[in-house]
Design a protein around this motif. Sequence first.
Motif, PDB file in Angstrom:
ATOM      1  N   TYR A  24       0.807  -1.219   0.000  1.00  0.00           N
ATOM      2  CA  TYR A  24       0.000   0.000   0.000  1.00  0.00           C
ATOM      3  C   TYR A  24       0.846   1.278   0.000  1.00  0.00           C
ATOM      4  N   PRO A  25       1.782   1.460   0.950  1.00  0.00           N
ATOM      5  CA  PRO A  25       2.598   2.679   0.873  1.00  0.00           C
ATOM      6  C   PRO A  25       3.440   2.741  -0.395  1.00  0.00           C
ATOM      7  N   THR A  28       0.889   4.092  -3.092  1.00  0.00           N
ATOM      8  CA  THR A  28       0.560   5.509  -2.927  1.00  0.00           C
ATOM      9  C   THR A  28       1.807   6.367  -3.092  1.00  0.00           C
ATOM     10  N   GLY A  29       2.958   5.803  -2.810  1.00  0.00           N
ATOM     11  CA  GLY A  29       4.203   6.520  -3.047  1.00  0.00           C
ATOM     12  C   GLY A  29       4.420   6.772  -4.532  1.00  0.00           C
ATOM     13  N   HIS A 173       0.570  10.650   0.908  1.00  0.00           N
ATOM     14  CA  HIS A 173       1.592   9.678   1.271  1.00  0.00           C
ATOM     15  C   HIS A 173       2.199   9.954   2.633  1.00  0.00           C
ATOM     16  N   VAL A 176       0.626   8.231   5.639  1.00  0.00           N
ATOM     17  CA  VAL A 176       1.014   6.824   5.802  1.00  0.00           C
ATOM     18  C   VAL A 176       2.275   6.751   6.648  1.00  0.00           C
ATOM     19  N   GLY A 177       3.217   7.641   6.371  1.00  0.00           N
ATOM     20  CA  GLY A 177       4.421   7.694   7.190  1.00  0.00           C
ATOM     21  C   GLY A 177       4.084   8.009   8.630  1.00  0.00           C
ATOM     22  N   PHE A 198       9.270   8.883   4.064  1.00  0.00           N
ATOM     23  CA  PHE A 198       8.288   8.274   3.182  1.00  0.00           C
ATOM     24  C   PHE A 198       8.042   9.158   1.962  1.00  0.00           C
ATOM     25  N   ALA A 202       9.051   8.266  -1.775  1.00  0.00           N
ATOM     26  CA  ALA A 202       7.921   8.161  -2.693  1.00  0.00           C
ATOM     27  C   ALA A 202       8.214   8.931  -3.967  1.00  0.00           C
ATOM     28  N   ARG A 326       9.998  -0.075   2.184  1.00  0.00           N
ATOM     29  CA  ARG A 326       8.652  -0.271   2.759  1.00  0.00           C
ATOM     30  C   ARG A 326       8.596  -1.607   3.489  1.00  0.00           C
TER      31      ARG A 326
END
Lengths: 392, 180, 243
Positions: A24-25, A28-29, A173, A176-177, A198, A202, A326
């Motif tokens: 996921y990250p 989105t990154g 993003h 998320v971090g 992040f 990203a 990640r």
Amino acid sequence: MSGVEGFMYPNEYALQWSILIVLYPFITGLVAGAFILASLQRVFLVQAVKPTYRLALLTALAFLLDAPLPLQLHLGHPERSPEMYFTPHGTSAMAMFGYVYLWYLMAVLAFEIWLDYRRDIVLWSQESHGVLRAIYKIMTLGSNNISERSLRIDDKVGWIVTLVGIPSAFLLHGYVGFIFGSIKANPWWSSPLMPVVFIFSAMVSGIAAVMLLYMAVTKLRSQTIDIRCVDTIAMYMFYIFIIDFSLEMLDLVHRIYEADESFRSLNFMVHTRLYLPHIIIQIILGTITPLILLFLTQVVHLNEVARKRLYAVSGCLALIGIFAMRWNVVIGGQLFSKSFLGYTTYKIGLVTREGLLVAIGLTILPLLFLWALVKLLPPWPEKNLYEAAAGD
Amino acid sequence: MDYHSRPSRYAVLRRQRFMKDAGHLFRFAGLFVIAFLVFLLVRGYVVPKTFGQYGHYRAAAIGEIAARPVKFAGHQACEACHSDIADTKSKGKHARVNCEACHGALAAHADDPTSVKPVKPDTAVLCARCHTATAAKPKAFPQVDPADHSGGAPCQTCHNPHSPGFDTGSAAAPAAGGAK
Amino acid sequence: MNISRRHLLILLPAAAVAWKYVEAGTPEASPNYRMSDHWWGMLIDIPKCIGCGNCVRACQTENDVPDGFFRTWVERYHVDDIDMTNPEVISPDGGKEGFPVAKEDEGKYFFVPKLCNHCVDSPCTQVCPVGATFISPDGVVLVDRKYCLGCAYCVQACPYGCRYLHPEKRVADKCTLCYHRITKGLTTACCEACPTGARQLADLKNPNDPIHEFLRTHSVQILKPQMATGAKVYYNDLDGSVR
């Protein structure tokens, strides 16, 4: 308990967050990074990267559409996920997800793509037939006005949307971090640097992805790669990568220097269970090597072919390195016990709901989305409608 | 003519032109407004009625959790009927050991004593759990090596589980029955 | 707003039914129990714990805890002379069937029963994205099974490792301080089953509860005080090596 070394709290043996939460990250990154590349041209007027502008936006959209899927597959009750929209908990970073995602999808990405393509959409709606015509007609929202003035208004509004989109991408993003960085229970995660690292990683991954896609798709279409474009992209990638690497090194040095109660356990974990993914793949292969290769392209005069090859290799290694980052954050953060006295192993399934095959599928899916988007909204200025219809 | 109240024909035309050229933007925004209104409508239906009563959670959950079934009756329930044993126990070393600590969960028996019959615990296994000697237990706690101590005989051969001690006349006759 | 008599005749019974529905869901409807009269915690007396595992088994029976997961568990510590940072800790199956016999006499041994600390400033309720886990007005941290998404963020946020994801129900689960018992005047299953009185339920709002006197006269700690979670499970004589 197999795979468990030392002492772990009894509820800690099995990992809660699987490879899907690593994915996921990463996805989105890519979205955030691709958008930043697009904004380089739109807001910061780096005209050299214009050939990738539309492709970057479509890439961002393709990956954004895929992004909720790993989360839905991970949830114990995905049918309850609308609760995040109806009763988001104000103190939870995760609760932001629904609104930030929707905001970014609708008010930034879809809006900007629509504004940039609107003239073409109106023309295509008039020239195409059948289902395609219906789709384009809907996308015009019933307005056929593509006068000079309306297009100028579109351009101005689009500029504002991109401007707003930059902090929105950081939010998409960065939160998320923060999800990881704000967990005081987990010393591997808890750090104010986490959202920043992040975001920068990203950007590297998104820029690398668009660059690679541009080079690959241009090659597939038997067109010439705009060398000035990829030179510029690679340069930005290089500088942002340096910032990213510095931030990660800062975290590492700080951790080693302060050596708090978690240090001995984390240090052991990095040298044993995380040695391959962290030291070898993330740092050596995925960060230092592409940095050296990119550095070479910046200081040594190389011919076009050599440069393109080095960019391609650096881009691939960077993507691998950032996926590994990640992995090391999410999985690494669960491999050690919060008692600092033990370790477990991550047993990844193959065909389970959160297994390897699903993860691979979810990584390939956005490329299929992108293929469909490129067919529907060709980002190439020279591609006319006849080719688009023939290609279907 | 009042120059401030009525817009000039030029101004009107300009506004009309603007609407024509920017109309599509208002349509796009319109989609958002409609979506938002639909969202509010659905939200009104879907959010549970007790949500937010005490905090950011569904207050009815408290009652649901409180209504879960009870499996251990609690020693007071046992003592209501088994007062003789309770009396013996209160005078001995196991005074503070609750009935169900050894006899297991017996709320079902307390609710329906005649149909639900508890099984007498096997002292060989049961007593060993607490009283097997190990360097880890507090030194003052009574503990023995079961093999050395009784040579395999079940504990209730010599000890009354309800009052197991042998000092100062608090001993009672060993309990009858039980697993061998 | 003008409500006609006809409208009122329809609205009032509907409101009464709705109110009954609201009331039925709250423990206020249970006779004699008022949430505002209580503030729950627990006292654990380390020198009294003999590691018999009664509490772990009782909790599993009372609360249908799935195999391999624990709402409460017991850890056995073996601490060497000077190295407090490297204790030898075991918790075989959470201590459910007790512990293997310890042979060595070097160093010291003790048992530490653990459970949810029902923290006042709990990091787990802070991170729940939808409000499925919360602290009740009487101080018990609970999980709303019907609302939980099963995202496991709370499991990650708990510093004590007391949460898990229920394998069948696929929602977060943990010790409820036997809420269904304490609201009926009973004690928790683990306290009921403890043979030595090492575990005692405590009502911090009750001035007659023995915990107040105990806290005044003993050396008491909470787990991981540096996390500032406001834990309400108090340990008597907790060694510095305990993680």
